[in-house]
Scaffold this motif. Structure first.
Motif, mmCIF file in Angstrom:
data_model
loop_
_atom_site.group_PDB
_atom_site.id
_atom_site.type_symbol
_atom_site.label_atom_id
_atom_site.label_comp_id
_atom_site.label_asym_id
_atom_site.label_seq_id
_atom_site.Cartn_x
_atom_site.Cartn_y
_atom_site.Cartn_z
ATOM 1 N N THR A 229 0.937 -1.106 0.631
ATOM 2 C CA THR A 229 -0.015 -0.252 -0.007
ATOM 3 C C THR A 229 1.192 1.211 -0.293
ATOM 4 O OG1 THR A 229 -0.267 -0.057 2.350
ATOM 5 C CG2 THR A 229 -1.986 -0.741 1.265
ATOM 6 N N TYR A 230 2.086 1.066 0.653
ATOM 7 C CA TYR A 230 2.962 1.879 1.076
ATOM 8 C C TYR A 230 3.920 1.953 1.211
ATOM 9 C CZ TYR A 230 3.945 6.906 2.258
ATOM 10 O OH TYR A 230 4.477 8.289 2.275
ATOM 11 N N SER A 231 5.229 2.450 0.600
ATOM 12 C CA SER A 231 6.534 2.822 0.904
ATOM 13 C C SER A 231 7.034 3.889 1.085
ATOM 14 C CB SER A 231 7.250 2.244 0.073
ATOM 15 O OG SER A 231 8.481 1.866 0.397
ATOM 16 N N GLU A 232 8.524 4.517 1.837
ATOM 17 C CA GLU A 232 8.891 5.536 1.798
ATOM 18 C C GLU A 232 10.151 5.348 2.344
ATOM 19 O OE1 GLU A 232 8.835 9.503 4.768
ATOM 20 O OE2 GLU A 232 6.478 8.440 4.783
ATOM 21 N N SER A 233 11.659 5.986 2.290
ATOM 22 C CA SER A 233 12.675 5.720 2.473
ATOM 23 C C SER A 233 13.479 6.987 2.429
ATOM 24 C CB SER A 233 13.588 5.051 1.609
ATOM 25 O OG SER A 233 13.245 5.614 0.537
ATOM 26 N N ARG A 234 14.542 7.119 3.610
ATOM 27 C CA ARG A 234 14.919 8.332 3.241
ATOM 28 C C ARG A 234 17.013 8.231 3.293
ATOM 29 N NH1 ARG A 234 10.910 9.476 5.164
ATOM 30 N NH2 ARG A 234 10.674 10.788 7.239
ATOM 31 N N THR A 235 17.107 8.774 1.913
ATOM 32 C CA THR A 235 18.386 8.200 1.221
ATOM 33 C C THR A 235 19.792 8.689 1.991
ATOM 34 O OG1 THR A 235 17.708 8.390 -0.723
ATOM 35 C CG2 THR A 235 20.041 8.387 -0.958
ATOM 36 N N ASN A 236 20.615 8.455 2.289
ATOM 37 C CA ASN A 236 21.939 8.834 2.657
ATOM 38 C C ASN A 236 21.427 9.278 4.674
ATOM 39 O OD1 ASN A 236 23.412 8.186 0.531
ATOM 40 N ND2 ASN A 236 22.589 10.332 -0.658
ATOM 41 N N ALA A 237 20.428 8.482 4.729
ATOM 42 C CA ALA A 237 20.823 8.822 6.870
ATOM 43 C C ALA A 237 20.617 8.060 7.367
ATOM 44 C CB ALA A 237 18.790 9.124 6.880
ATOM 45 N N SER A 238 21.728 7.689 8.558
ATOM 46 C CA SER A 238 21.401 7.119 9.443
ATOM 47 C C SER A 238 21.009 6.140 10.063
ATOM 48 C CB SER A 238 22.955 7.416 10.559
ATOM 49 O OG SER A 238 22.717 8.189 11.243
ATOM 50 N N HIS A 239 19.584 7.014 10.171
ATOM 51 C CA HIS A 239 18.252 6.979 10.983
ATOM 52 C C HIS A 239 17.179 7.734 10.075
ATOM 53 C CE1 HIS A 239 20.211 10.053 13.381
ATOM 54 N NE2 HIS A 239 18.691 10.496 13.523
ATOM 55 N N ALA A 240 16.131 7.357 10.974
ATOM 56 C CA ALA A 240 14.931 8.023 9.891
ATOM 57 C C ALA A 240 13.570 7.006 10.966
ATOM 58 C CB ALA A 240 14.646 7.184 8.937
ATOM 59 N N LEU A 241 13.209 8.202 11.072
ATOM 60 C CA LEU A 241 11.591 8.079 11.794
ATOM 61 C C LEU A 241 10.585 8.554 10.846
ATOM 62 C CD1 LEU A 241 10.994 9.225 15.094
ATOM 63 C CD2 LEU A 241 9.626 10.306 13.596
ATOM 64 N N PHE A 242 9.569 7.192 10.695
ATOM 65 C CA PHE A 242 8.311 7.024 10.037
ATOM 66 C C PHE A 242 7.169 7.108 10.677
ATOM 67 C CE2 PHE A 242 11.932 5.052 8.346
ATOM 68 C CZ PHE A 242 12.099 5.525 6.571
ATOM 69 N N PHE A 243 6.244 7.612 10.019
ATOM 70 C CA PHE A 243 4.787 7.706 11.223
ATOM 71 C C PHE A 243 4.115 6.721 10.281
ATOM 72 C CE2 PHE A 243 6.200 11.702 12.716
ATOM 73 C CZ PHE A 243 6.185 11.787 13.786
ATOM 74 N N ILE A 244 3.654 6.051 11.233
ATOM 75 C CA ILE A 244 2.993 4.722 9.659
ATOM 76 C C ILE A 244 0.807 5.210 10.520
ATOM 77 C CG2 ILE A 244 2.579 1.707 10.109
ATOM 78 C CD1 ILE A 244 5.640 2.977 9.371
ATOM 79 N N LYS A 245 0.392 4.857 9.681
ATOM 80 C CA LYS A 245 -1.144 4.387 9.897
ATOM 81 C C LYS A 245 -1.486 2.773 9.878
ATOM 82 C CE LYS A 245 -1.367 9.124 8.443
ATOM 83 N NZ LYS A 245 -1.933 10.188 6.857
ATOM 84 N N LEU A 246 -1.853 1.959 10.391
ATOM 85 C CA LEU A 246 -2.512 1.324 10.310
ATOM 86 C C LEU A 246 -4.053 0.529 10.860
ATOM 87 C CD1 LEU A 246 0.223 -0.926 12.204
ATOM 88 C CD2 LEU A 246 -0.046 -0.426 10.189
ATOM 89 N N GLY A 247 -4.311 -0.087 9.736
ATOM 90 C CA GLY A 247 -5.763 -0.526 10.450
ATOM 91 C C GLY A 247 -6.990 0.193 8.802
ATOM 92 N N LYS A 248 -7.861 0.095 9.017
ATOM 93 C CA LYS A 248 -8.713 0.686 7.994
ATOM 94 C C LYS A 248 -9.145 2.555 8.055
ATOM 95 C CE LYS A 248 -11.024 -3.676 6.611
ATOM 96 N NZ LYS A 248 -11.907 -3.782 5.810
ATOM 97 N N VAL A 249 -9.110 2.617 9.284
ATOM 98 C CA VAL A 249 -9.277 3.847 10.143
ATOM 99 C C VAL A 249 -8.025 4.942 9.234
ATOM 100 C CG1 VAL A 249 -9.674 5.229 12.156
ATOM 101 C CG2 VAL A 249 -10.623 3.232 11.962
ATOM 102 N N MET A 250 -7.141 4.226 8.941
ATOM 103 C CA MET A 250 -5.620 4.863 8.730
ATOM 104 C C MET A 250 -5.330 6.221 10.003
ATOM 105 S SD MET A 250 -4.340 3.069 6.452
ATOM 106 C CE MET A 250 -2.808 3.922 6.094
ATOM 107 N N LYS A 251 -5.901 6.022 10.927
ATOM 108 C CA LYS A 251 -5.072 6.677 11.562
ATOM 109 C C LYS A 251 -3.115 7.145 12.144
ATOM 110 C CE LYS A 251 -6.318 5.397 15.765
ATOM 111 N NZ LYS A 251 -6.936 5.691 17.401
#
Length: 185
Positions: A93-115
């Protein structure tokens, strides 16, 4: 003799159908297994090289409908999300990445409500950050502290969130610290 020919033809057609089904599913891009997850990641523009993909961790939701996979592509952190369809296959459904970073924080939406209700933190071997503090600012403030490790992935549920500003917005502040407690700018 005619009966045995019909039986042989029926058996051959049945075997051919079964082979086609198994061959077709082996070429599918989905999140059902690690091999297919790698194929799905490769299908994303810029992630074509299989040799530079490293799956760090697979997170399945409690209800089994969501699958989030943390990975490194060329040592850069990323994730891919799958949702189980009516056939029981995990579809991207979705993909995201951070180029040239040693760490990354992603906000994830799970479920049908997608909050937004989870945070995924992905680190590579080069990270010097050992602790991260996330401050969520809404009508009140809530702090979350995460311990990080090189080449790791952590999916954390954001529980007891403050009420959002204006009914739907949050503001986020991040602070990163090295092993000695020194803040990273």
């Amino acid at each position: 003799m005619l009966k045995s020919k019909k039986g042989i033809i029926f058996l051959a057609v049945l075997i051919l159908f079964a082979l086609c089904f198994f061959i077709r599913t082996s070429f599918q891009k989905n999140g059902n297994n690690e091999k297919n997850i790698v194929k799905s990641i490769q299908s994303i523009k810029g992630n074509e090289s299989k040799d530079t993909i490293e799956i760090l961790k697979i997170f399945d939701s409690n209800n089994g409908n969501d699958r989030t996979v943390a990975f490194l592509y060329n040592n850069s952190p990323g994730y891919i999300h799958f949702f189980k369809n009516k056939d029981g296959n995990y579809k991207m459904t979705y993909s995201e990445s951070r180029t040239n970073a040693s760490h990354a924080l992603f906000f994830i939406k799970l479920g049908k409500v997608m909050k937004m209700d989870h945070v995924l933190i992905v680190t590579n071997v080069d990270t010097t950050v050992t602790t991260m503090k996330l401050t969520v600012i809404g009508e009140s403030t809530k702090e979350f502290v995460f311990n990080l490790h090189p080449k790791s992935a952590s999916l954390i549920k954001l529980e007891n969130m403050p009420k959002p500003l204006n009914g739907h917005d949050f503001r986020f502040e991040y602070e990163y610290f090295e092993k000695d407690g020194k803040q990273v700018k």
